[in-house]
Motif scaffolding. Structure first.
Motif, PDB file in Angstrom:
ATOM      1  N   GLY A  73       5.428   7.907  14.864  1.00 33.96           N
ATOM      2  CA  GLY A  73       5.602   6.480  15.384  1.00 33.96           C
ATOM      3  C   GLY A  73       5.227   5.351  14.525  1.00 33.96           C
ATOM      4  O   GLY A  73       5.323   4.117  14.845  1.00 33.96           O
ATOM      5  N   GLU A  74       4.437   5.707  13.320  1.00 37.64           N
ATOM      6  CA  GLU A  74       4.081   4.676  12.326  1.00 37.64           C
ATOM      7  C   GLU A  74       5.311   3.997  11.677  1.00 37.64           C
ATOM      8  O   GLU A  74       6.146   4.664  11.525  1.00 37.64           O
ATOM      9  N   PHE A  75       5.156   2.946  11.304  1.00 36.76           N
ATOM     10  CA  PHE A  75       6.334   2.075  10.520  1.00 36.76           C
ATOM     11  C   PHE A  75       5.973   2.224   8.902  1.00 36.76           C
ATOM     12  O   PHE A  75       4.987   1.639   8.649  1.00 36.76           O
ATOM     13  N   VAL A  76       7.006   2.539   8.104  1.00 36.88           N
ATOM     14  CA  VAL A  76       6.983   2.500   6.510  1.00 36.88           C
ATOM     15  C   VAL A  76       8.154   2.068   6.191  1.00 36.88           C
ATOM     16  O   VAL A  76       9.300   1.586   6.935  1.00 36.88           O
ATOM     17  N   PHE A  77       8.140   1.710   4.770  1.00 41.11           N
ATOM     18  CA  PHE A  77       9.550   1.067   4.203  1.00 41.11           C
ATOM     19  C   PHE A  77       9.379   1.645   2.811  1.00 41.11           C
ATOM     20  O   PHE A  77       8.521   1.749   2.154  1.00 41.11           O
ATOM     21  N   TYR A  78      10.649   1.420   2.165  1.00 37.86           N
ATOM     22  CA  TYR A  78      10.856   1.590   0.812  1.00 37.86           C
ATOM     23  C   TYR A  78      11.733   0.445   0.445  1.00 37.86           C
ATOM     24  O   TYR A  78      12.594  -0.138   1.269  1.00 37.86           O
ATOM     25  N   THR A  87       3.021  13.289   0.860  1.00 39.21           N
ATOM     26  CA  THR A  87       1.881  12.415   0.725  1.00 39.21           C
ATOM     27  C   THR A  87       0.941  13.544   0.675  1.00 39.21           C
ATOM     28  O   THR A  87       0.602  14.563   1.554  1.00 39.21           O
ATOM     29  N   ALA A  88      -0.310  13.019   0.430  1.00 42.63           N
ATOM     30  CA  ALA A  88      -1.849  13.694   0.512  1.00 42.63           C
ATOM     31  C   ALA A  88      -2.524  12.963   1.849  1.00 42.63           C
ATOM     32  O   ALA A  88      -3.488  13.147   1.992  1.00 42.63           O
ATOM     33  N   ASP A  89      -1.969  11.625   2.357  1.00 41.46           N
ATOM     34  CA  ASP A  89      -2.547  10.913   3.254  1.00 41.46           C
ATOM     35  C   ASP A  89      -2.498  11.141   4.713  1.00 41.46           C
ATOM     36  O   ASP A  89      -1.426  11.228   5.153  1.00 41.46           O
ATOM     37  N   PRO A 118      17.074   6.309  -0.105  1.00 38.49           N
ATOM     38  CA  PRO A 118      16.047   5.981  -1.420  1.00 38.49           C
ATOM     39  C   PRO A 118      16.297   7.036  -2.175  1.00 38.49           C
ATOM     40  O   PRO A 118      16.772   8.079  -2.009  1.00 38.49           O
ATOM     41  N   ASP A 119      16.082   6.695  -3.645  1.00 39.34           N
ATOM     42  CA  ASP A 119      16.174   7.613  -4.610  1.00 39.34           C
ATOM     43  C   ASP A 119      14.850   8.537  -4.775  1.00 39.34           C
ATOM     44  O   ASP A 119      13.850   8.063  -4.317  1.00 39.34           O
ATOM     45  N   PRO A 120      15.048   9.728  -4.942  1.00 35.41           N
ATOM     46  CA  PRO A 120      14.020  10.564  -5.272  1.00 35.41           C
ATOM     47  C   PRO A 120      12.774   9.951  -6.449  1.00 35.41           C
ATOM     48  O   PRO A 120      13.204   9.520  -7.160  1.00 35.41           O
ATOM     49  N   GLY A 121      11.745  10.119  -5.862  1.00 32.14           N
ATOM     50  CA  GLY A 121      10.571   9.414  -6.659  1.00 32.14           C
ATOM     51  C   GLY A 121      10.383   7.932  -6.105  1.00 32.14           C
ATOM     52  O   GLY A 121       9.236   7.475  -6.828  1.00 32.14           O
ATOM     53  N   ALA A 122      11.075   7.253  -5.359  1.00 37.26           N
ATOM     54  CA  ALA A 122      10.654   6.030  -5.041  1.00 37.26           C
ATOM     55  C   ALA A 122       9.728   5.925  -4.257  1.00 37.26           C
ATOM     56  O   ALA A 122       9.278   6.991  -3.348  1.00 37.26           O
ATOM     57  N   LYS A 123       8.848   4.851  -4.096  1.00 35.49           N
ATOM     58  CA  LYS A 123       7.304   4.950  -3.365  1.00 35.49           C
ATOM     59  C   LYS A 123       7.666   4.285  -1.793  1.00 35.49           C
ATOM     60  O   LYS A 123       8.705   3.821  -1.698  1.00 35.49           O
ATOM     61  N   GLN A 161       0.839  -1.247  -0.040  1.00 36.25           N
ATOM     62  CA  GLN A 161       0.062  -0.119   0.006  1.00 36.25           C
ATOM     63  C   GLN A 161       1.012   1.157  -0.064  1.00 36.25           C
ATOM     64  O   GLN A 161       1.253   1.515   1.076  1.00 36.25           O
ATOM     65  N   ALA A 162       1.276   1.788  -1.058  1.00 34.99           N
ATOM     66  CA  ALA A 162       1.869   3.118  -1.254  1.00 34.99           C
ATOM     67  C   ALA A 162       1.165   4.074  -0.680  1.00 34.99           C
ATOM     68  O   ALA A 162       0.006   4.339  -1.058  1.00 34.99           O
ATOM     69  N   ILE A 163       1.906   4.921   0.191  1.00 29.72           N
ATOM     70  CA  ILE A 163       1.177   6.290   0.698  1.00 29.72           C
ATOM     71  C   ILE A 163       1.975   7.337   0.414  1.00 29.72           C
ATOM     72  O   ILE A 163       1.394   8.326   0.852  1.00 29.72           O
ATOM     73  N   GLY A 164       3.154   7.382  -0.242  1.00 24.69           N
ATOM     74  CA  GLY A 164       3.888   8.438  -0.496  1.00 24.69           C
ATOM     75  C   GLY A 164       4.902   8.589  -1.573  1.00 24.69           C
ATOM     76  O   GLY A 164       5.315   7.374  -2.112  1.00 24.69           O
ATOM     77  N   THR A 165       5.612   9.476  -1.877  1.00 26.22           N
ATOM     78  CA  THR A 165       6.755   9.403  -2.835  1.00 26.22           C
ATOM     79  C   THR A 165       7.955  10.221  -2.154  1.00 26.22           C
ATOM     80  O   THR A 165       8.051  11.303  -1.578  1.00 26.22           O
ATOM     81  N   VAL A 166       9.143   9.451  -2.202  1.00 26.69           N
ATOM     82  CA  VAL A 166      10.418  10.107  -1.589  1.00 26.69           C
ATOM     83  C   VAL A 166      10.709  11.594  -2.304  1.00 26.69           C
ATOM     84  O   VAL A 166      10.704  11.581  -3.488  1.00 26.69           O
ATOM     85  N   LYS A 167      11.000  12.531  -1.306  1.00 29.48           N
ATOM     86  CA  LYS A 167      11.212  13.790  -2.001  1.00 29.48           C
ATOM     87  C   LYS A 167      12.814  13.743  -1.908  1.00 29.48           C
ATOM     88  O   LYS A 167      13.478  14.346  -3.003  1.00 29.48           O
ATOM     89  N   GLY A 168      13.585  13.424  -0.926  1.00 33.36           N
ATOM     90  CA  GLY A 168      14.864  13.345  -0.679  1.00 33.36           C
ATOM     91  C   GLY A 168      15.491  13.224   0.779  1.00 33.36           C
ATOM     92  O   GLY A 168      14.674  12.643   1.390  1.00 33.36           O
ATOM     93  N   PRO A 169      16.764  13.245   0.912  1.00 31.20           N
ATOM     94  CA  PRO A 169      17.279  12.938   2.305  1.00 31.20           C
ATOM     95  C   PRO A 169      16.760  14.228   3.111  1.00 31.20           C
ATOM     96  O   PRO A 169      16.515  15.317   2.830  1.00 31.20           O
ATOM     97  N   GLY A 170      16.872  13.786   4.639  1.00 31.19           N
ATOM     98  CA  GLY A 170      16.240  14.640   5.716  1.00 31.19           C
ATOM     99  C   GLY A 170      17.556  15.523   6.211  1.00 31.19           C
ATOM    100  O   GLY A 170      18.591  15.180   5.508  1.00 31.19           O
ATOM    101  N   GLU A 171      17.372  16.109   7.249  1.00 30.19           N
ATOM    102  CA  GLU A 171      18.449  16.881   7.872  1.00 30.19           C
ATOM    103  C   GLU A 171      19.542  15.970   8.350  1.00 30.19           C
ATOM    104  O   GLU A 171      20.903  16.129   8.220  1.00 30.19           O
ATOM    105  N   ALA A 172      19.076  14.716   8.973  1.00 32.92           N
ATOM    106  CA  ALA A 172      20.208  14.080   9.411  1.00 32.92           C
ATOM    107  C   ALA A 172      20.548  12.724   8.521  1.00 32.92           C
ATOM    108  O   ALA A 172      19.697  12.494   7.503  1.00 32.92           O
TER     109      ALA A 172
END
Length: 562
Positions: free
Chosen positions: A40-45, A31-33, A122-127, A12-23
């Motif tokens: 605290g929720e768990f996601v993966f790419y 995401t629009a979801d 993760p690469d930008p655009g990855a689900k 169940q894809a819920i968003g798209t990678v934009k890029g790296p974070g601060e750390a």
């Protein structure tokens, strides 16, 4: 079904990678979801390993922010429907709000090694996908339900109740020590009761001792005969509740500092004489000597005796004053010449011993706790080294676990304490000898930082006090600052579980206890109302009514005519 199939089933894809974070361990996705991107929720790419295997890089949502939405003017007017305006200007998206979500990378799970950080962003655009319940059941817990050494605490907070059980590893829990940290009314004693139930379950059968300053754990006796705790081989847990009347510590098991803590304030000379008296006592039989209060009196007198130039002996004035102060120890009902709570009495596999101390003074509680901890530590150490025989009262051929309620009383941060030194010793060395400790406190800021930092498993519940929250940032490393930010928002029965007992920190909903909770807050208004019930008023009238006076018999010339 393999582990990979568990995670990839019903993706169940819920968003798209934009890029790296601060750390370096973070990435950001869009995401629009708004319903599933909870902190605290768990996601993966997905990632591809060097050998071509598909990897699921698990992460935990640590932050989110709204980055795009309809103009504020639309929301300011409650008479205007935002959906109608969006349709009017040709905005066709069902969810006009866009969120930027930050994820803390946990890694991919290896059954032998645990989570491994791939060092592969993760690469930008990855689900980005929401981790399935089955996937989380496999990777969050070191043990599964029903395994030997498993303790079922509850279920993952952000999923449906019971969908993802939270099961901690008892081996890690008791060998690397644990702490329950919570504010008043958060449910820490309830959680401790759940843990004890799990420790006494058929798959664990632990040897447990609870120091109970408030008398809250006597209801654990309901485990005896309860079907939830019985096994086909006839196992049933035993619960031994010791009231203050049952507490006995042999005086000869006390050391100089124990006795010093029990006595009124003494001068430097009196302390020096007491120290010398203990040296004299321990010189008998190379220290293997069960002395009495009278022996201590005699040693004090001997320590304060001097011989003048003419060979005459004279007892100093300090001996009498010190002997008078020692009367406090002699009068205490908890310190006895012969009677004693030996390690063999307190600890048995499949038994929990509740040591109630709710009527005992703070100083005596400190000394009793220090004496029991010290003797348990020596018992496990000497048994492990083969220095004790099975007929010795200190013979402990199995690991034990000790639970300390109100731990900040026994190991305060800035005040002296008889228990602090022995606790530090046990926490640093107890793992080698099978002696585990659990600390429970509502004021982590008042708990000694060295003691807290050595508890490798933490159960953190709602804490509002800023000082206590700040102390956790340094004493509890495993929780992660993203979850510590959730502390004020937690409600009763919700807990952050982190450390050695789980694969990664989780938000848990504590399960219901099988026994009655003994620490419920009194309902003051209901009790006040009962005071005015008719039968209560009548009972007080009868109790307070004056006794009828007995009339003197009537007599005539000394003869009764009644």
């Amino acid at each position: 079904m393999t582990f990979a199939q568990h995670c990839f089933s019903a993706l169940q894809a819920i968003g798209t990678v934009k890029g790296p974070g601060e750390a370096s361990t973070q990435y950001v996705f869009i995401t629009a979801d708004n319903r599933q991107v909870k902190v605290g929720e768990f996601v993966f790419y997905e990632a591809i390993a060097d050998e071509g295997a598909r990897l699921q890089i698990l992460g935990k949502i640590s932050d989110r922010c709204l980055i795009d939405h309809l103009p504020d003017r639309i929301f300011a007017d409650t008479e205007i429907s935002p959906e109608a305006i969006a349709a009017l200007v040709g905005f066709s998206y069902a969810n006009p709000e866009i969120y930027e979500v930050t994820v803390e990378v946990i890694g991919y799970f290896h059954k032998a090694l645990g989570f491994i950080n791939p060092r592969q962003a993760p690469d930008p655009g990855a689900k980005v996908y929401l981790a399935s319940d089955e996937c989380l059941r496999q990777v969050l817990n070191k043990k599964q339900l029903g395994d030997v050494g498993a303790a079922h605490l509850g279920s993952l907070l952000l999923r449906e109740s019971g969908a993802v059980p939270v099961v901690v590893d008892v081996k890690e829990l008791v060998s690397t020590h644990m702490a329950i940290l919570a504010g008043t009314g958060s449910g820490k004693s309830y959680l401790a009761g759940v843990l004890v139930e799990e420790l006494l379950s058929p798959q664990n059968r632990a040897a447990v001792l609870i120091f109970d300053p408030h008398g809250e754990y006597s209801t654990l006796a309901e485990m005896q005969g309860h079907s939830k705790f019985s096994a086909e081989d006839g196992y049933a847990p035993k619960v031994r509740v010791l009231t203050p009347d049952d507490v006995r510590i042999r005086v000869s098991s006390l050391d100089y500092y124990d006795v010093l803590a029990l006595l009124p304030e003494m001068s430097d000379r009196q302390q020096a004489i007491l120290s010398k008296a203990f040296s004299l006592l321990h010189s008998h039989r190379k220290g293997d000597y069960r002395w009495t209060i009278n022996d201590l009196y005699a040693a004090v007198e001997q320590a304060d005796t001097a011989t003048d130039e003419e060979g005459n002996t004279k007892i100093g004035s300090s001996a009498g004053a010190l002997q008078w102060k020692l009367e406090k120890l002699a009068r205490s009902p908890y310190f006895h010449t012969y009677e004693h709570l030996s390690p063999r009495d307190l600890f048995q596999p499949g038994q929990v011993t509740v040591l109630q101390m709710n009527e005992i003074s703070q100083e005596e509680q400190q000394v009793i706790c220090a004496a029991v901890l010290r003797q348990a530590n020596h018992a496990r150490m000497n048994t492990q080294k083969g220095n004790l025989t099975p007929d010795d009262e200190n013979y402990l051929p199995y690991p034990v676990f000790i639970l300390l309620e109100e731990a900040h009383r026994f190991a305060p941060a800035h005040d002296p304490s008889r228990c602090k030194t022995i606790l530090r010793t046990i926490l640093s060395e107890g793992r080698k000898f099978g002696l585990g400790v659990g600390l429970i406190t509502q004021r982590p800021g008042k708990l000694d930082s060295d003691v807290l930092s050595q508890c490798m498993s933490q159960f953190i519940m709602r804490i509002v006090n800023p000082v206590d929250q700040d102390s956790l940032k340094y004493g509890v490393e495993a929780a992660g600052r993203d979850l510590l930010k959730e502390l004020p928002a937690l409600t009763k029965g919700q807990v952050i579980v982190s450390g050695a007992c789980v694969n990664t920190p989780v938000l848990c909903r504590v399960r219901s206890r099988h026994t009655t909770h003994g620490g419920e807050t009194l309902d003051a208004p209901a009790l006040w109302q009962q005071h005015f019930q008719a039968h209560q008023i009548r009972a007080r009238e009868i109790e307070q009514a004056p006794l009828a006076a007995r009339t003197r018999p009537k007599t005539v010339r000394g003869v009764s005519i009644d």
